[in-house]
Design an enzyme around this catalytic site. Structure first.
Site, short mmCIF file in Angstrom:
data_model
loop_
_atom_site.label_atom_id
_atom_site.label_comp_id
_atom_site.label_asym_id
_atom_site.label_seq_id
_atom_site.Cartn_x
_atom_site.Cartn_y
_atom_site.Cartn_z
N ASP A 196 0.83 -1.22 0.00
CA ASP A 196 0.00 0.00 0.00
C ASP A 196 0.87 1.27 0.00
O ASP A 196 1.70 1.46 0.87
CB ASP A 196 -0.84 -0.05 1.28
CG ASP A 196 -1.74 1.16 1.49
OD1 ASP A 196 -1.78 2.05 0.62
OD2 ASP A 196 -2.45 1.19 2.52
N HIS A 369 -4.14 4.44 6.44
CA HIS A 369 -3.00 3.93 5.66
C HIS A 369 -1.67 4.23 6.37
O HIS A 369 -1.53 5.23 7.06
CB HIS A 369 -2.99 4.57 4.27
CG HIS A 369 -4.20 4.25 3.46
ND1 HIS A 369 -4.30 3.13 2.68
CD2 HIS A 369 -5.38 4.89 3.34
CE1 HIS A 369 -5.48 3.09 2.09
NE2 HIS A 369 -6.17 4.16 2.47
#
Lengths: 558, 558
Positions: A196, A369
């Site tokens: 990610d 995130h």
């Protein structure tokens, strides 16, 4: 000794790499393909009238006999939104996901009228044998519960796909990311890491979800106004914390907004929310309580024009209007592109005397995130031989690739993926190996892929300058007009105030036909083309616009 | 003693208060009106096909005999853009502005074919008697040269309108803001302050323009790539600094982008740029120099799709393509709403291997507006009795009002302006006093105000679902179809791939007419309405779309 072809794993990016959305990655070896995630993207500004964008499944359709399974990392739209469209083409392929994710998928495919789908619940730690691949789900933290990374054991080595993740040592209502298992896999050897990249430009660490408890405490403490909190409906942890704070400070909680209500119901049903007895009230009952006794949880944190918060701000909500007796908290950050919509709501709230707290003036949101230090931790634990940054704008992928390089992955072992790109991994190398048909399929109304560039160009032009329609009848034998030109317009000018102009367009149509008859033209197709050109020219000269021109010219014998 | 009516100054906001753009404020006393600024706004996302938004001048037209002058604070579009439209209605009203501002206005009105305008150059310190008003221009700092505040002496006291400003003690190529004069006016007594609110939410001070010299030095030093810097074309100071850095590090400078070239030419001609001899080169000659010897100054810092930077990034620029031999610097911040466009360019540049520096990772931009500590300084120097925050989103006006209140202006002496709002000021009070016709007039193509809500709604629907056009002829005497229905569509579906659907629409039109004939309907208007409804229903059922339907039904006797 005969030279044999080295075995290779193909990694095919069907979407989701450049720009957020539409995550869908296929892993292929010989006769087996498994797919990780199957998301939608939201249409770009120039995709007029398009509802959704889904991946192009052509590559999978061409290799349909190889497809073994669809694995889902978590339940956000950009990872699951295209599952119904996938299942329409591949009804027999099993889908594996954790409990909450599967619950959301189930609701979604029911809405699409899909029955008998092979949905299989997995738990973090579960291992599946799918053809030649062995896969393992690993618990990670994210902005919704039940998110997983997926480890794929292949004949060419181990691949770890992190999915969307952050490192949260003190998460709300779930376990911290399973760093121990990730480290263990790292020790055993990870050939390739896909990770990610969303926050690859952000320094430091993403704060823990539970760090917000302090902020909510401060906001709720001594507050006498009604508190209205907008957040992402999938952020079950956030809703849990709002309920916790409400309980602590003696407030009832009401929910508004369709998707918030749906997520809330699913989360309660599946056991992901811990809701004290009697705390929830119906929205219609909010007025029965004094402001200091109520919290309202709502959608609309991105300024969406039909959301509950928008309607409350603009006085269009059936049950609730906001005033100086309300405090609105936007427990969210702005997704790029939504800044203006959000500001519009904030301005409107201020005009009503409603105070607004946002992440720009208060710690009321944390990202889902990993930031740079967490990404470094992931590199350190996994020590991958090869690396591909995924999930993010191209600029994020680049920043992430540089980070991995600094952490020791040689530049030649890093590939920046692109949509449609095939990457081949052997035990020795990772390299781009051509492209497959891939890209954005625009879904519009009930049709899939019916809208293409040509239609979008028409819509664009219609949206800027509208359309002029001219119908008439001609008798090409006698070379005369048998039905006089009639003019209609849409989106061009305000007809009622411009009757003279409409009349002039009809007159110029008449003149065009007569002029061409005089030139001896008796071919109706030629007359039609010239009529269209003449009207376009007349409209451009009179208005400086370039509306579309549609001519309906018929042969009508006198 | 007879009670006489207290004299009052009316302040009328014709635009520019809520949201940036379209600044235009009228000051009225008895038989005199003076106007400060006359700007445009850029169309909102839902104003499809609209080029510009200008203030509604109805109030001024209704009081035309009172209008004495238009005074301009500085040359940004949101302060001068509507001057040509103003002069079309008020050709004899004099316009007063400083030298550079006037130069820009002059170019602009020439493009509109306006001759013989009464443009008057003023200098900071100049005093003008305009009817009952005495006005004085006062030098301030901003993101373009020659910006002024305007002090208006009225029969009810002194008004100071700051215009857009920042406090820059070390500006580039101009004097610092004239704080001494502002303080002097404050000592004499300022009844009302109208003050720029853009940065009213930002703490601290806006850094000096000259602080960027250090950043440019660091960027240019030892850089071997070509440097391409995008900034606002009106930011002449910034261009000066780029030229200074280029000279210091031995680079030639080329300009690209129409508005950048225009501003550069005007600034040089009027003496606002100090350009060393031989440093400027033509863009076509850039290729003759090694990368480390060239700087390119360009437009496109907001990601504008037709800008020079965009075209360079996407390989559509005639003269220049960017590569890993280029370093792009965005010396700008993102105007809200442009974030996605800017990211699109950055991603594309990274794909070409071009490095990008932006204000988010380097100090390459400073704002042109005062932050909170500067706003406090302005309050402290002027000590106004009354206060109105201007220029900003509503949320900024609120933040600024709170700041003024903290600095000592009583809440009852503060009015938050709104577009169309009249505010009356006497020696004793400042109060809202009704509204006048005001608001956004949409300018589209060559027409002014031709586009209204009805047309925009049509454009919106056309942009999402397109249009179906059906033409046919009927003989209502014999109750039959004399010309069979013909169907055309635009922006609806891709006709070539959907011929069957087009055929079906024609068939359903045929059936609609026959069905209604069978019911005995022989009124063509009724037939037309029912035909439209039937087609709409058919299209909705088949496609889930709601295109506009245009029926051209004619009486054609057999």
């Amino acid at each position: 000794m005969a030279k044999t072809k080295k075995p290779k794993v193909k990694i095919v990016f069907l979407g989701g790499v450049d720009g957020i959305g539409m995550n869908c990655t296929a892993f292929e070896y010989a006769n087996d393909i498994i797919i990780v995630d199957c998301g939608v993207a939201f249409p770009e500004d120039d995709m007029l009238g398009v509802d959704l964008v889904i991946p192009d499944f052509s590559y999978l359709e061409n290799n349909a006999e190889k497809v073994r399974a669809l694995l889902i990392t978590h339940g956000h739209e950009d990872h699951i939104g295209a599952v119904p469209f996938f299942l329409q083409k591949f009804p027999n392929i099993p889908v594996f996901a954790t409990r909450l994710t599967l619950g959301i998928i189930d609701g979604k495919i029911s809405e699409h009228g899909i029955r008998n789908a092979r949905l299989h619940e997995v738990h973090a730690g579960d291992v599946l044998n799918l053809g030649v691949f062995q896969t393992e789900f690993i618990n990670v933290n994210h902005s919704m519960p039940d998110a997983c990374a997926i480890c794929i054991q292949t004949p060419c080595g181990r691949i770890l796909h992190t999915g969307d993740f952050k490192v949260d040592y003190t998460p709300v209502g779930e376990r911290p990311i399973d760093l121990a298992r990730i480290a263990e896999l790292g020790r055993k050897g990870i050939r390739l890491l896909l990770c990610d990249s969303t926050n690859a430009e952000r320094p430091g660490y993403t704060p823990s979800e539970s760090s917000l408890a302090v902020s909510f405490d401060r906001i709720f403490n001594n507050e006498t106004r009604r508190i209205v909190i907008a957040t992402f409906s999938s952020n079950v942890h956030r809703v849990q914390q709002i309920i916790n704070a409400s309980e602590k400070f003696g407030r009832k909680v009401a929910i508004t907004g369709r998707s918030m209500q749906n997520f809330f119901n699913a989360a309660v049903k599946l056991g992901y929310l811990d809701v004290p007895e009697d705390i929830m009230i119906d929205l219609t009952d909010v007025k029965k309580y004094p402001p200091e006794r109520v919290t309202v949880v709502t959608t609309g944190s991105q300024g969406e024009p039909m959301s509950a918060l928008y309607r409350m701000a603009f006085g269009e909500h059936n049950q609730l209007a906001l005033s100086s007796n309300d405090l609105v908290v936007l427990s969210s950050s702005a997704i790029p592109g939504n800044e203006k919509l959000i500001t519009k709501i904030i301005n409107e709230l201020f005009k009503r005397g409603t105070d607004v707290i946002t992440y720009s003036n208060y710690d009321v949101h944390v990202s889902g995130h990993a930031c740079r230090e967490e990404l470094k931790l992931m590199q350190a634990l996994t020590q991958p031989e090869f690396f591909m940054p995924v999930h993010g704008e191209y600029k994020h992928l680049i920043a992430h690739a540089e980070l991995a390089n600094e952490m020791g992955v040689p530049e030649c072992n890093i590939v920046i993926p692109e949509n449609g790109r095939v990457v081949e991994m052997s035990k020795r190398s990772l390299k781009p190996a051509g492209n497959v048909e891939a890209g954005a399929v625009m879904v519009d109304g009930s049709g899939i892929g019916e809208v293409n560039g040509a239609v979008l160009r028409e819509r664009k032009r219609l949206s800027e300058d509208g359309v002029i329609i001219v119908s008439a009848g001609v008798d090409t034998e006698y070379m005369c007009i048998s039905i006089p030109p009639e003019v209609a317009t849409r989106g061009f000018i305000y007809e009622k105030e411009n009757e003279e102009l409409i009349g002039k367009i009809a007159e110029s149509a008449h003149n065009s036909l007569m002029r061409n008859f005089a030139k001896g033209i008796d071919n109706i197709n030629v007359l039609r083309t010239r009529l269209r050109d003449d009207i376009a020219e007349y409209a451009r000269r009179r208005t400086k616009h370039r509306p579309m021109i549609v001519v309906m010219l018929n042969e009508v014998r006198l």
